[in-house]
Structure formats: structure tokens, C-alpha cells
Write an enzyme that holds these catalytic residues in place. Sequence first.
Site, PDB file in Angstrom:
ATOM      1  N   HIS A 174       0.840  -1.101  -0.180  1.00  0.00           N
ATOM      2  CA  HIS A 174      -0.093   0.043  -0.155  1.00  0.00           C
ATOM      3  C   HIS A 174       0.975   1.122   0.070  1.00  0.00           C
ATOM      4  CE1 HIS A 174      -3.397  -2.351   1.507  1.00  0.00           C
ATOM      5  NE2 HIS A 174      -3.590  -2.357   0.473  1.00  0.00           N
ATOM      6  N   GLU A 177       1.725   3.726   2.932  1.00  0.00           N
ATOM      7  CA  GLU A 177       1.986   3.520   4.106  1.00  0.00           C
ATOM      8  C   GLU A 177       3.651   3.487   4.254  1.00  0.00           C
ATOM      9  OE1 GLU A 177      -0.303  -0.176   4.403  1.00  0.00           O
ATOM     10  OE2 GLU A 177      -2.174   0.851   4.089  1.00  0.00           O
ATOM     11  N   HIS A 302       2.550  -3.277   6.830  1.00  0.00           N
ATOM     12  CA  HIS A 302       1.540  -2.101   6.746  1.00  0.00           C
ATOM     13  C   HIS A 302       1.286  -1.127   7.868  1.00  0.00           C
ATOM     14  CE1 HIS A 302      -0.868  -4.195   3.447  1.00  0.00           C
ATOM     15  NE2 HIS A 302      -0.019  -5.290   3.782  1.00  0.00           N
ATOM     16  N   GLU A 378       0.362  -4.334  11.443  1.00  0.00           N
ATOM     17  CA  GLU A 378       0.020  -2.856  11.211  1.00  0.00           C
ATOM     18  C   GLU A 378       0.696  -2.091  12.073  1.00  0.00           C
ATOM     19  OE1 GLU A 378      -2.161  -1.688   8.861  1.00  0.00           O
ATOM     20  OE2 GLU A 378      -3.243  -3.369   8.213  1.00  0.00           O
TER      21      GLU A 378
HETATM   22 ZN   LIG Z   1      -2.003  -1.584   3.981  1.00  0.00          ZN
END
Ligand SMILES: [Zn+2]
Length: 452
Positions: A174, A177, A302, A378
Amino acid sequence: MIFNLIITLLALSLCEGKRYDGFMLLRGLPASEEHLEFFKNVTKNYDVNVWQPPGLVNRPVDFIINPDHAEMVKSEARNKNIPLEILHSDIQTALDNQTVNTYSRRNTKSFNFNSYYRANDIVNWMMDLKTQYPHEISLFSIGKSLEGRDIMCMKIIFKESKRRSKVVIEGGIHAREWIGTAMVTYIINELIHARNGLRNQKLQEIAYHYEWFIIPIFNIDGYEYSHTTDRMWRKNLRGGHGVDLNRNFDAAFGTVGVTLTDKQSEEYCGPKAFSEPESQHLRRFMQSTSKHLPISHYISFHAYGQLFIIPYAYTKKHLENFNEMKKIGDSAAARIKKRYGTEYTVGTAFDTVGYMAAGVSACWAKKTFKIPYVNVFELRDTGKHGFALPANQIKKTCLETMDGLMEVLKPRRTKLSGQDDFDEDQPDGQAMTTLNGSVISINVFLIWLFGF
Ligand SMILES: [Zn+2]
């Protein structure tokens, strides 16, 4: 003089791209289905960029909103008694604190973790590391992105290595990020200096225990676009709208938490699994990497939320070795907390964020290659800055996450407790077949690994 000024201003305006001046970062806390519906409408009907989509009741919804629309949404929420909190009053000022440094060639030590870097600088640094450590590092492209950029993978093997299994680390799927990519470069830096690191014997043991395959900027087009044009870009650059690469893999593709039709959506998964060159390259890379020596770990980085997410993201069920992964996640979270008090939540996507997602790379990797240890980190934070995490938090994030990662990568000499790990929360008959398949495959893997 004036000419120079004009050139400078022109260059600045070209570099700056889209700005988010006055955009507020808002957090809603839906207390009912009706509230959830309200947030779904807000994300559709106003100029907002969604950071945490509406999922479950009592799970926060984060978004940044155009200042021209903010008052309207706030008063609508007030009228309906829906709690809405301002997390940040001007997100552009936070984005301006995301210092981007340039890397000077042939000076690998100058690469630091107090600022972010552009893709070219990261690749140049990786190339310089390879020159510096030619016996340990090989560097190759797994294929070209849609716009023709090389997606680079660094392979690290120490001659002291026992090469018991392989670890694949993926970051930057992504685009926005940035901390994910920074973290993966930090892992490279730690590993390559592990040999002279008398300071940390545990790290050295782990570095020698595996063959490493590390991809710091998987969505390299998107990453660059998030630097040059739109800081909030998430997807690849397909057709101006982009495809969410982390929804494009063959893991219950197109079924939950995605859209197959709304191309503008942040969760647009593409027309079919592996429709994108980037995901096709990862598939080919994983197919060839999984040969000869098994892959024991696949770890994907992420942001944000401070979560340790265990597959599978497309179901509410706890499948396969979830219980073992939960234990590993809990000890990783405890290690992370020890350093600066940062709190992590451990569970599946549904357990932690309250929504499900199909087509996720880590889920596909676990399912397809029967990889026992798979998780998604995350990283920081929980929404104070979100994607605008200031550069002065990079180092701390890397240090604490490395502590947690050491738990995940701890060489495991004990056999997986086998059936015990697989017999809770049993899914339906069809999934049971997969379940048995995985038990067998993991046992075979361990026989190979430890000679049981
Ligand atoms: Zn992500």
C-alpha cells in the site's frame, strides 16, 4: 534573477502535487447500525479520504475531510448524536513533518531511520549494500511494475547460515503506508549488520537461521506517486484509478471487503485475481522461491493500527494454526510493549479491525504454499497521525517492531502441536479438507526441517 525565481517556483509546484491544507482527521465511533450507515454515506458523498473504513459497531472510522465539507458533516453528526472526534486539525502540517531525505551514494551508513526516502534512494542504498557485502547479498528484480519500474528483492544468506528455511518479507504493497517500507529497510539494515553485532546475539542467531527474501517497496509505482503527486495514494497506478494490490491475490478473491465494480474505491480489487503485473510477479517469485527449501515465514508490513493480524482475513473463523499464531502474536505484542509501552492487538482482521478482506497477499501465500508462520504487522500509530506518522517516530517504530519480530522469527525446534492447534473453531466440511491438507504439509515440513 526573476527567471531563476520563476524556475524555482515552477519546480516547487511540480514537486508538490496534491495538498491537504486544512483537511481534518476525524474519528467517528459508530454505536449502532444506523451510525455505521451514516459513516458509509459520508465516505461516499463528501470529499473525504478514508483511513479506516466503517466496519463494526464500536470500531473507529477514520477519515480526512475537505475543510469545505467538514462543518456540514460535523453538524449532521451532532444532530444525530453520533460521536465525532477531531484527531488532527490540519493533516497537511503533519504531512510536512514526514521529512524525506536523499541518500548519498556509496555511503550506506548515512542511510538513516529518522526520515523517509524515495524509491530510487532505497534501491541505490540496496545496491550499495550489495557492493559492500557481495558474499551475503544478491539483489534482483522480481519483475516490472505497470509503469516499468523494477520491483527489487534482496536475498541475504550468511555463510554461517544453517539455511533451515526461508523467510519472505514484503513491504509497501500500500503506497501511502511509508512506515511499512521504512520498517522493511530497517530489517535489512539489522540483518546485514548482525554479524558484527556482538550487542545482539539473538539477532545473529536468527539472521543465520534462515534464507532471507526481502521486498521493501512492492507497489513501487504507487509509492513514488504518493511522494510526487498524492500523498494519500494506496493502490497501483492502473488506468488512473488504481487496483488495490492487497486485494488482487487468489484468496477468496472478490468475495468480502472489496468492490469489483467501483474503480475509484480504495478497495477496488481489479477484474480478476492476478490481473496486475505486480501480483503476477509475486506469484511467480513465490512459486520459484518455495522450491527446494521451504518457506517457513511470510511477513507483510502495513500501517496503521498497531495490530498483529493472523490469517485468514476473509473469514471470521480461526483456521489452521491460528491458536499457535495467537500465542506468538501475544508474546510479540508483549515484547513490543516492553520498549515504549506501545500496545498491540492480536487476532484475525475481523477480530482486530472488525471487517474482512479478500485477496490479501499474506492469506494467499499461507494458503497456497502452506507456510506455517504468516502474519501482517499494522505498525504505528492508532490514529493520532495515521498515515502522516512523523519522521521522528520511525526509529522508535522500527526498534519496538524488531523486538516483536524476533519473537515471530524465533527458531522453533519443537514440533507444532499438530492436531491440537487445528481442532478448535472447526469450519465446515469443505474447509476441513484444507485443514487436514495443512496439517500433513506442516508435519512434512517439520520432518524436513528438524529431522523428526
Ligand atoms: Zn496496508
